[in-house]
Design an enzyme around this catalytic site. Sequence first.
Site, PDB file in Angstrom:
ATOM      1  N   GLU A   1      -4.867  -8.797  -0.540  1.00 45.58           N
ATOM      2  CA  GLU A   1      -5.722  -8.491   0.620  1.00 45.58           C
ATOM      3  C   GLU A   1      -7.166  -8.416   0.142  1.00 45.58           C
ATOM      4  OE1 GLU A   1      -4.525  -5.402   3.345  1.00 45.58           O
ATOM      5  OE2 GLU A   1      -2.404  -5.840   2.982  1.00 45.58           O
TER       6      GLU A   1
ATOM      7  N   GLN B   1      -7.617 -11.977   7.443  1.00 50.44           N
ATOM      8  CA  GLN B   1      -6.324 -12.560   7.729  1.00 50.44           C
ATOM      9  C   GLN B   1      -6.524 -13.913   8.407  1.00 50.44           C
ATOM     10  OE1 GLN B   1      -3.468  -9.980   9.579  1.00 50.44           O
ATOM     11  NE2 GLN B   1      -3.936  -8.251   8.220  1.00 50.44           N
TER      12      GLN B   1
ATOM     13  N   GLU C   1       0.839  -1.206   0.000  1.00 51.56           N
ATOM     14  CA  GLU C   1       0.000   0.000   0.000  1.00 51.56           C
ATOM     15  C   GLU C   1       0.872   1.254   0.000  1.00 51.56           C
ATOM     16  OE1 GLU C   1      -3.309  -0.199   2.777  1.00 51.56           O
ATOM     17  OE2 GLU C   1      -4.160  -1.891   1.694  1.00 51.56           O
TER      18      GLU C   1
HETATM   19  O1  AHR Z   1      -5.324  -6.140   6.604  1.00 48.01           O
HETATM   20  C1  AHR Z   1      -5.321  -4.986   7.377  1.00 48.01           C
HETATM   21  C2  AHR Z   1      -4.663  -3.809   6.691  1.00 48.01           C
HETATM   22  O2  AHR Z   1      -5.403  -3.437   5.586  1.00 48.01           O
HETATM   23  C3  AHR Z   1      -3.289  -4.036   6.120  1.00 48.01           C
HETATM   24  O3  AHR Z   1      -2.282  -3.891   7.055  1.00 48.01           O
HETATM   25  C4  AHR Z   1      -3.180  -2.986   5.080  1.00 48.01           C
HETATM   26  O4  AHR Z   1      -2.326  -3.343   4.038  1.00 48.01           O
HETATM   27  C5  AHR Z   1      -4.608  -2.761   4.651  1.00 48.01           C
HETATM   28  O5  AHR Z   1      -4.936  -1.424   4.655  1.00 48.01           O
END
Ligand code: AHR
Length: 479
Positions: free
Chosen positions: A294, A343, A172
């Site tokens: 993600e 996650q 990001e």
């Molecule tokens: O997954 C949580 C967060 O979401 C991560 O650290 C980031 O890359 C995204 O904004």
Amino acid sequence: MKIIMTPNKSGTKISKYIYGHFAEHLGRCIYEGIWVGENSPIPNKNGIRTDVVDALKNICVPVLRWPGGCFADEYHWKDGIGPKEKRKKMVNTHWGGLTENNHFGTHEFFELVSQLGCEAYINGNVGSGTVQEMQEWVEYMTMNGESPMANLRKENHKVDPWKVAFFGVGNESWGCGGNMRPEYYADLYRRYQTYVRQYGKDKIYKIACGPNIDDYNWMEQVMNSAAPFMDGISLHHYALTGAWEDKGPALNFPEEQWWSLIASAQKMDELITKHSTIMDKYDPDKRIGLIVDEWGSWLSVEPGTNPGFLYQQNTIRDAMVAAVTLNIFHKHADRVHMANIAQTVNVLQAMLLTDGEQMVKTPTYHVFDLYKNHQDGELIDSYGDENDTISYTISKKEEKVTISICHFSLTASKELSFDGDNDLTLVDANYITAESMDAHNDFTHPETISIKPFKELSILNGTLNVIIPPMSVVSIVVE
Ligand code: AHR
């Protein structure tokens, strides 16, 4: 609803890496969820929870991304090696401002990867790290023979190098990873990736930081400047119930948020289509993978928990999000080479939730279990009636055809029929379903949603007929 399968057309391979996972130093994902330390009363092997590893092995986790996320761009890997009692502490400024003891570092991550039997996806630090630091990390992990970093690794009792299958150059970078403009990042990417050297025989698949959601300008600029230097480029998209600033609850939500969360997940289809179209301009042969590293539902944290820990419950609605999104990835398998749900444990759309020594499998976990046959399967094309509450995938592997169907109607069952060229014999059929739209598993009721045999089907004259209950995910294997 009638679906015709066309198994004789040669299909695209669904990369098993689409079933990848992501574990960040965030809240209770790594610490507590995975790492408990060698002296913990919680059963562990070399400090890593045995229950969690066993559960993750069952869903055949193919690849694990680490250490972040936003955390990756302030992680300094040298603080996480050597004797644990001497490791420098650090403050996790992004996630709760907690002080971490760095006991889970490079060696512990590769121990986890080895216990899971999966590939490693390391995300490097561009935001606050130097080129030298990144170069040395790659050398430390992968260099065989004599070198300063290989020797340091050996001093830390690891003689042979590890395998790093995937390496992300920043995370990001348009936001928490440095607030960069795409032109600036593209140049930095070209420079940093130069020093992600291949020391051994294994090629490292290099991933550039790609856009957030529908930032098509970011994709255009980075592809334009850096396409020849990358193997993959990332995309992040989280399913939301409404505005980012006003996330809906994970439990006790109104019916409209059932629909809005699923609609937000379905947006993945449009995002991949449009980003792929830009990528096609610079990479018409689809050499470069779109890496959705993600994704998942992002809801309000559970009441009373630390807002920086992103701990949310997981319901049958999240199971719908997972199944719908995996079906979209399958459809775009020619471009989507990997995806990593956010996650693994205790954070966002987790597979597993833990509380002390207890662990529960979430409905999302069960979707990954039901869908695991699709890993490395060949996508089977199909056509037929449209239905706006059904999403499905058909794939073939080792002469067996897996048909997975997600039905996100809240009320009515749905009759479906699948026709192919060949006679069909049932091999297996399983499903999950629920009685209410926020049904979930918790530590007192860990089996409210669990995989059960699916019986509402028949095979007649080569046609598979099924009746799919509302709020369900079904997986049927035929040959
Ligand atoms: O997954 C949580 C967060 O979401 C991560 O650290 C980031 O890359 C995204 O904004």
